[in-house]
Each structure stands twice: as structure tokens, then as C-alpha cells.
Design a protein around this motif. Structure first.
Motif, PDB file in Angstrom:
ATOM      1  N   GLU A 174      42.417 -50.089  59.885  1.00  0.00           N
ATOM      2  CA  GLU A 174      43.308 -49.037  59.433  1.00  0.00           C
ATOM      3  C   GLU A 174      44.727 -49.526  59.155  1.00  0.00           C
ATOM      4  O   GLU A 174      45.624 -48.714  58.924  1.00  0.00           O
ATOM      5  CB  GLU A 174      43.327 -47.903  60.463  1.00  0.00           C
ATOM      6  CG  GLU A 174      41.957 -47.256  60.665  1.00  0.00           C
ATOM      7  CD  GLU A 174      41.972 -46.152  61.703  1.00  0.00           C
ATOM      8  OE1 GLU A 174      43.092 -45.707  62.052  1.00  0.00           O
ATOM      9  OE2 GLU A 174      40.892 -45.742  62.168  1.00  0.00           O
ATOM     10  N   LEU A 175      44.952 -50.849  59.210  1.00  0.00           N
ATOM     11  CA  LEU A 175      46.268 -51.401  58.902  1.00  0.00           C
ATOM     12  C   LEU A 175      46.153 -52.327  57.698  1.00  0.00           C
ATOM     13  O   LEU A 175      45.216 -53.119  57.597  1.00  0.00           O
ATOM     14  CB  LEU A 175      46.833 -52.179  60.097  1.00  0.00           C
ATOM     15  CG  LEU A 175      47.154 -51.386  61.365  1.00  0.00           C
ATOM     16  CD1 LEU A 175      47.725 -52.320  62.435  1.00  0.00           C
ATOM     17  CD2 LEU A 175      48.131 -50.260  61.087  1.00  0.00           C
ATOM     18  N   ALA A 176      47.126 -52.249  56.808  1.00  0.00           N
ATOM     19  CA  ALA A 176      47.139 -53.120  55.631  1.00  0.00           C
ATOM     20  C   ALA A 176      47.540 -54.541  56.022  1.00  0.00           C
ATOM     21  O   ALA A 176      48.156 -54.762  57.076  1.00  0.00           O
ATOM     22  CB  ALA A 176      48.108 -52.566  54.584  1.00  0.00           C
ATOM     23  N   VAL A 177      47.218 -55.491  55.160  1.00  0.00           N
ATOM     24  CA  VAL A 177      47.529 -56.895  55.433  1.00  0.00           C
ATOM     25  C   VAL A 177      49.027 -57.098  55.612  1.00  0.00           C
ATOM     26  O   VAL A 177      49.480 -57.793  56.531  1.00  0.00           O
ATOM     27  CB  VAL A 177      46.997 -57.800  54.304  1.00  0.00           C
ATOM     28  CG1 VAL A 177      47.424 -59.248  54.530  1.00  0.00           C
ATOM     29  CG2 VAL A 177      45.495 -57.718  54.214  1.00  0.00           C
ATOM     30  N   GLY A 178      49.820 -56.496  54.739  1.00  0.00           N
ATOM     31  CA  GLY A 178      51.266 -56.649  54.824  1.00  0.00           C
ATOM     32  C   GLY A 178      51.833 -56.106  56.126  1.00  0.00           C
ATOM     33  O   GLY A 178      52.752 -56.696  56.710  1.00  0.00           O
ATOM     34  N   VAL A 179      51.296 -54.968  56.567  1.00  0.00           N
ATOM     35  CA  VAL A 179      51.755 -54.382  57.826  1.00  0.00           C
ATOM     36  C   VAL A 179      51.444 -55.309  58.994  1.00  0.00           C
ATOM     37  O   VAL A 179      52.285 -55.552  59.870  1.00  0.00           O
ATOM     38  CB  VAL A 179      51.116 -52.996  58.036  1.00  0.00           C
ATOM     39  CG1 VAL A 179      51.455 -52.451  59.428  1.00  0.00           C
ATOM     40  CG2 VAL A 179      51.566 -52.023  56.956  1.00  0.00           C
ATOM     41  N   MET A 180      50.215 -55.840  59.019  1.00  0.00           N
ATOM     42  CA  MET A 180      49.830 -56.740  60.111  1.00  0.00           C
ATOM     43  C   MET A 180      50.678 -58.002  60.109  1.00  0.00           C
ATOM     44  O   MET A 180      51.111 -58.474  61.171  1.00  0.00           O
ATOM     45  CB  MET A 180      48.341 -57.088  60.000  1.00  0.00           C
ATOM     46  CG  MET A 180      47.421 -55.936  60.339  1.00  0.00           C
ATOM     47  SD  MET A 180      45.673 -56.411  60.460  1.00  0.00           S
ATOM     48  CE  MET A 180      45.295 -56.675  58.708  1.00  0.00           C
ATOM     49  N   ALA A 181      50.932 -58.574  58.941  1.00  0.00           N
ATOM     50  CA  ALA A 181      51.759 -59.777  58.868  1.00  0.00           C
ATOM     51  C   ALA A 181      53.185 -59.481  59.324  1.00  0.00           C
ATOM     52  O   ALA A 181      53.812 -60.287  60.028  1.00  0.00           O
ATOM     53  CB  ALA A 181      51.757 -60.327  57.445  1.00  0.00           C
ATOM     54  N   GLY A 182      53.720 -58.313  58.929  1.00  0.00           N
ATOM     55  CA  GLY A 182      55.082 -57.956  59.304  1.00  0.00           C
ATOM     56  C   GLY A 182      55.249 -57.762  60.795  1.00  0.00           C
ATOM     57  O   GLY A 182      56.183 -58.294  61.409  1.00  0.00           O
TER      58      GLY A 182
END
Length: 599
Positions: free
Chosen positions: A322-330
Motif C-alpha cells: 500500500e506504499l509507493a516506491v517513492g514513499v518507501m525510499a523517502g
């Protein structure tokens, strides 16, 4: 009758004694874990959710309290964290100043106590660190609860051993049993908690003698914890199963990425702690340094709420996809900075949970990208989050088994065992040059806790051929009379004389002390012969090590033992003196300490 004797023997055995002590430690550490967990969960809902109006996602197994969120007051978060930082600094400087700069977190303090403090942890230090850790977490500090509860559990074991006047070795074992109880309960992984406690103190070893007490303590603490909170795991996640060998390259890529983020995690923490807050504390004081650390963390949390507290709720969302790649990286990068600021400034809390968070998000990034470009191969990207958690912590903490078992217990299955083993092994291999815990040592022989084992190791590395005195040795025949023996001894500097039989074999050793009782009995001079008063035979080979020689001296009580030719035991090459063994040991240990001082 035999059954009764058998049962009595079991009851009086050392194993049963350790079982009883481990049960007590498990009960107390389990109760501490219950209180700690309740305080953290209630405090977070009261302060972050209610007062600051900042709703925090909670994993399925930790939704204990339910209340409506208050009106948004994000500005309260830095005020709360600053107050906790200042309060923590004052308590530490006032009551436990010896803990300032004393390691990474509570787990590292436990490791330091095991190696360097004979397993002693002051109850006051554990109480203050545990209480301030609760305050740090409930106000939003990026810290975990596993480190503090492992220190509290270790303090329970240390206190019990001290109260019972047990030896330092036994105190260290109960220290680990207490830490295992705290970890197994708070993480709801009894086997993983026990194994992590006994292996995290070394980089390439584990404390085998503490395995049984640690397992028993962890199981008891876990059982008590689940009595209050149920047996559901922390995360409510679907079942993951590895079924496609073509996925292995992606798990290899995950291991490399986790090794990189692990290096960044440790180096960032070391920079923030030793380059920023340590100089600041020495100039402006510990209180101000921790206060500034709390303020910085609060500002980060006010802007990026995903960085607040332990973050297990965000991990569950990542596992579910439920989390986007960009969110997880950030939030991966943000969590590294937030944790470094919180723990690096000296505030209380653990690095365990943030490490799992960073590792999980690292796995989430790899899994999501692999699923985007290779959807037919990578069908369950959420599994990469779980593998990333275990592999990341295994790499930064040099603990290959415990985290792996923990993840299996979290998922309640072994469907990801193969990628878990592969990724963990690679992370450990790639992360050899780094360690999350400052007081972790390479193995037992580098730990002051095993100085006796080091002594054995030193003697085993030394050979008889380098220390015995070669030359002609005076020998006696079995029929040599007492009168002749006294004449021989009077004209020799030797104190022990090998006795030969008719076929030239050595049948005994006669020492000066053996004839003291009869030396003045002149009537016996022609009646007593060497074979009647000599002790049993004993010999050494040039290739024997000095530890084997030392045991031979202890067993026989001799001060000198003949060294014989390997292929001809009748040929005596010389004598080894007991004092020579002691001198060799002293010189070897002095050289070893000299090398350590130079290093």
C-alpha cells in the motif's frame, strides 16, 4: 527405587538449576515487557494520537487502544520531544553519568556489561533508561522498544545472580537469559529472541552455554506476554511462499541493496553521534545536547509524520503493497537521519526497530521495482519487505540466525526460508567491516568474559619442543637400591629421575620428595629399591602442546617430566620443567596484551 534415584539426580542436576533460574528471570522480564509495552501503546495514543492530533497507523497485532484523534497540533511534537530530551539529559547526568557515551543503545549496553563488567547492570540505570525510552517513543522519537527492554531484562538477570551470589560466569548467563526474555516477549518471537540474545554479543560466535537458559526464559516471558495480549503476531499479513527459483537473483540484488543501506545507516549514525553531538555534549553539556537532539527529532516528525516512533504500522502497509516506491525510499532515508539524531544525541531507545524499518523499506523498494518490471517472476513484492528486515539486521548486527527465525515466527511459517538464508548470508558477508553495536567483539577469545578460554588457547599454541631442556638425563634402574639412589641424587641437580625396566622402557618416575620418609632409615638402604617407591611413568613428546603438558603435571604432581623421541619412547631427549610452562604462559600473555595495546 531406581526411578526415584533417577528423578532425584535430575532434580539435583545443574540443568534443572538453570531451568529454575531461567523461569524466574523469564517471569520477571515478561512482566517488565508487559508494563513497557502497555505504557508505550497508551502513551502514544494519549500524546501523539490524542494531544498532538497525529494519527499513527498501527500493525494488526498492536491495536490496543482506540480513541478519536484530537485536533491537529503538530507544533506540540517538537515541544514534547525537546522536553523529553532535556529531562533525559538531566536524569542521566545526575544519576547515571557512567552511561554517557556508553554504546549504541540498550542492547549495546547489555553487550558491554557481558564483556567488560562481569555481567553487572545497575538496576537504577535500567530503570532510568527504560523509563526515558518510553517517554522518547511515546512523544515520537525515532527509537525502538526492543533495545531498552533487552537492557531491562538483562538487568533482571544480573540482579538475580548478584542477589544469589552467583559467579561472574553464571551472572553473564542470566544476563543473556533476561535479555532473551525481554526480546522474545516484546517481539512475540520466543526462539528468535533467545537466539538473537546469545549471538548478538559476537560477530562470529555465540554463547553456547546460555542457549538453554535463554530459550526457557524467552518462552516463559513470551507465554506471560501472550496471556495479556494474545498470540497474534505483530503484523497481520498474508502468507508468503517462495516457489520460483528465478526469483533468487532479485533476492541477491536485495542483499546488495540492504548492505548498502546498512552501511549508510551505520555511517550516518556514527557521523551524527561522534562528529556532532559528542563534541556538543563536551562543550555545552549533556542536557543541552539531548535537548537539541529532541528538538531536531520533533521538527523532523512534525514535517514527516512517517518518521515518528517505531514505525511498525508503516511496515505493515509496505508489506501489503500500500506504499509507493517513492514513499518507501523517502521514509527510508528519513528514518536513517531521524534515528541517528534521536539515539546519537544520547536519548534513550533502541536501534533494533529502526533497523528493521530501514531494512523492510529497503526490501520494499527492491520488491516493488522488481514486480513492476518482472511481474511474472516477482508476484509477491511484500515478501521482500520481510526478507529485507531480517537480512538488513543480520548484516548490521552480525546476527545470522536470530533475525531469520524472528521473521519466520512473524509470518508463522517457513515459506520464505530459502531467500531469507541467502539474503542474510550475503548481507553478513558484505557487511563484515561494519557493526551496529560498538561493544560487539569478534569471538570468545577476544572477550574478557572468556579469559580462561584464552589461557587454554595460548597454551595450546605453544609446543613442548620449544621449551624443554635438552640433554642427558640421569635415570635409575628398577633394582637400584636406596643407598645408590641417595648417592645419585646428591651428585645431580635434577629433582625427578626416570626409572627404567629390564627392557629399557620407562616404568616410573622417582622424585626427591618420594624418599624423604626413608632417607634416614639406614637399615633400609640395601632393602628398598627404586621400583618400590617410584611413582607412575609419565612422558611427553616434542610435538605435544603446553596445555597437554600442564594437564600432565597436574595429574601426576611431578615438577619435571621426561621428553622422549616420538618413534622411540626409550630414548629420553631431555626434561620439561613445570616452571618453564608457567614462564611460557606469562610471556605469551604479555605479548598478547602488548599487541592489543598497540592495536
Amino acid at each position: 527405587m531406581r526411578l526415584r534415584e533417577y528423578l532425584n539426580a535430575i532434580i539435583r542436576s545443574a540443568s534443572m538449576r538453570w531451568m529454575g533460574l531461567a523461569v524466574i528471570v523469564g517471569l520477571v522480564s515478561g512482566l517488565c515487557a508487559v508494563g513497557f509495552f502497555t505504557a508505550v501503546e497508551y502513551g502514544q495514543h494519549l500524546l501523539l494520537h490524542g494531544l498532538a492530533g497525529q494519527p499513527m497507523p498501527a500493525p494488526a497485532g498492536e491495536s490496543l487502544f482506540h480513541m478519536p484523534a484530537g485536533p491537529p497540533r503538530p507544533w506540540l511534537i517538537p515541544l514534547l520531544t525537546t522536553a523529553v530530551g532535556l529531562g533525559t539529559g538531566w536524569l542521566v547526568a545526575r544519576f547515571i553519568p557512567e552511561t554517557i557515551g556508553g554504546g549504541t543503545d540498550g542492547t549495546d549496553a547489555m553487550i558491554d556489561s557481558f564483556h567488560n563488567k562481569e555481567g553487572r547492570i545497575r538496576p537504577l540505570a535500567a530503570l532510568i533508561k527504560g523509563t526515558t525510552a518510553i517517554l522518547t517513543i511515546v512523544t515520537g522519537g525515532s527509537a525502538g522498544r526492543e533495545g531498552p527492554i533487552s537492557q531491562v531484562g538483562a538487568a533482571v538477570g544480573s540482579w538475580l545472580a548478584t542477589s544469589l551470589r552467583l559467579s561472574a560466569k553464571e551472572r553473564r548467563i542470566l544476563l543473556l537469559a533476561g535479555a532473551a526474555g525481554g526480546l522474545g516477549a516484546i517481539f512475540r518471537a520466543p526462539l528468535g529472541g533467545a537466539l538473537t540474545a546469545v549471538e548478538v554479543i559476537y560477530r562470529e560466535d555465540f554463547e553456547a552455554e546460555a542457549v538453554l537458559p535463554s530459550v526457557v526464559s524467552s518462552v516463559v516471558a513470551y507465554s506471560l506476554f501472550t496471556f495479556f495480549f494474545g498470540t497474534d503476531p505483530i503484523f497481520g499479513i498474508p502468507e508468503f511462499r517462495f516457489h520460483n527459483v528465478a526469483e533468487l537473483p532479485f533476492y541477491v540484488a536485495l542483499a546488495f541493496f540492504c548492505s548498502f543501506t546498512g552501511w549508510v545507516y551505520i555511517r550516518t549514525f556514527e557521523f551524527v553521534k561522534f562528529r556532532i553531538f559528542t563534541p556538543l555534549a563536551s562543550r555545552a553539556g549533556v542536557i543541552l545536547a539531548m535537548g537539541l537532539g529532541g528538538a531536531a527529532m520533533g521538527l523532523l516528525g512534525m514535517i514527516f509524520p512517517e518518521l515518528l516512533a517505531g514505525g511498525y504500522g508503516w511496515l505493515e502497509l509496505a508489506i501489503k503493497g500500500e506504499l509507493a516506491v517513492g514513499v518507501m525510499a523517502g521514509i527510508l532515508l528519513g528514518k536513517i537521519v531521524a534515528t541517528s539524531v534521536t539515539i546519537g544525541s544520547g536519548m534513550s531507545g533502541g536501534m533494533f526497530a529502526p533497523a528493521l524499518f530501514v531494512g523492510g523499506m529497503s526490501g520494499g523498494v527492491v520488491g516493488a521495482l522488481a514486480n513492476r518490471f518482472f511481474p511474472d517472476i516477482v508476484t509477491q513484492p511484500g515478501g521482500y519487505v520481510l526478507v529485507g528486515m531480517a537480512a538488513f539486521f543480520a548484516g548490521v548486527a552480525n546476527a545470522p540466525i536470530g533475525p531469520l527465525i524472528m521473521v519466520c515466527e512473524l509470518t508463522q511459517g517457513y515459506g520464505l526460508l530459502a531467500p531469507l538464508m541467502l539474503a542474510s548470508a550475503l548481507c553478513i558477508l558484505l557487511g563484515k567491516s561494519t557493526s551496529l553495536y560498538e561493544h560487539q567483539v569478534e569471538n570468545k577469545f577476544e572477550s574478557p568474559a572468556h579469559l580462561g578460554d584464552m589461557t587454554i588457547n595460548v597454551l595450546e599454541s605453544l609446543r613442548v619442543e620449544d621449551y624443554f631442556v635438552p640433554g642427558r638425563v640421569s635415570t635409575l634402574e628398577e633394582g637400584t637400591t636406596l643407598k645408590a639412589i641417595t648417592d645419585i641424587m646428591a651428585n645431580s641437580n635434577e629433582l625427578y629421575f626416570p626409572v627404567r625396566g629390564a627392557d629399557d622402557t620407562l616404568t616410573g618416575i622417582l622424585g626427591v620428595k618420594d624418599i624423604r620418609k626413608v632417607i634416614f632409615e639406614t637399615a633400609l638402604f640395601d632393602l628398598v629399591v627404586a621400583s618400590e617407591i617410584a611413582g607412575p611413568p609419565a612422558t611427553l613428546l616434542p610435538s605435544d602442546n603446553l596445555y597437554a603438558a600442564l594437564l600432565r603435571f597436574v595429574d601426576t604432581g611431578y615438577g619435571q617430566i621426561p621428553v622422549v623421541r616420538p618413534n622411540d619412547p626409550t630414548c629420553i631427549l631431555g626434561l620439561l620443567n613445570r616452571e618453564d610452562v608457567f614462564q611460557a604462559y606469562r610471556a605469551a600473555v604479555a605479548a598478547l596484551h602488548g599487541e592489543e595495546a598497540a592495536a
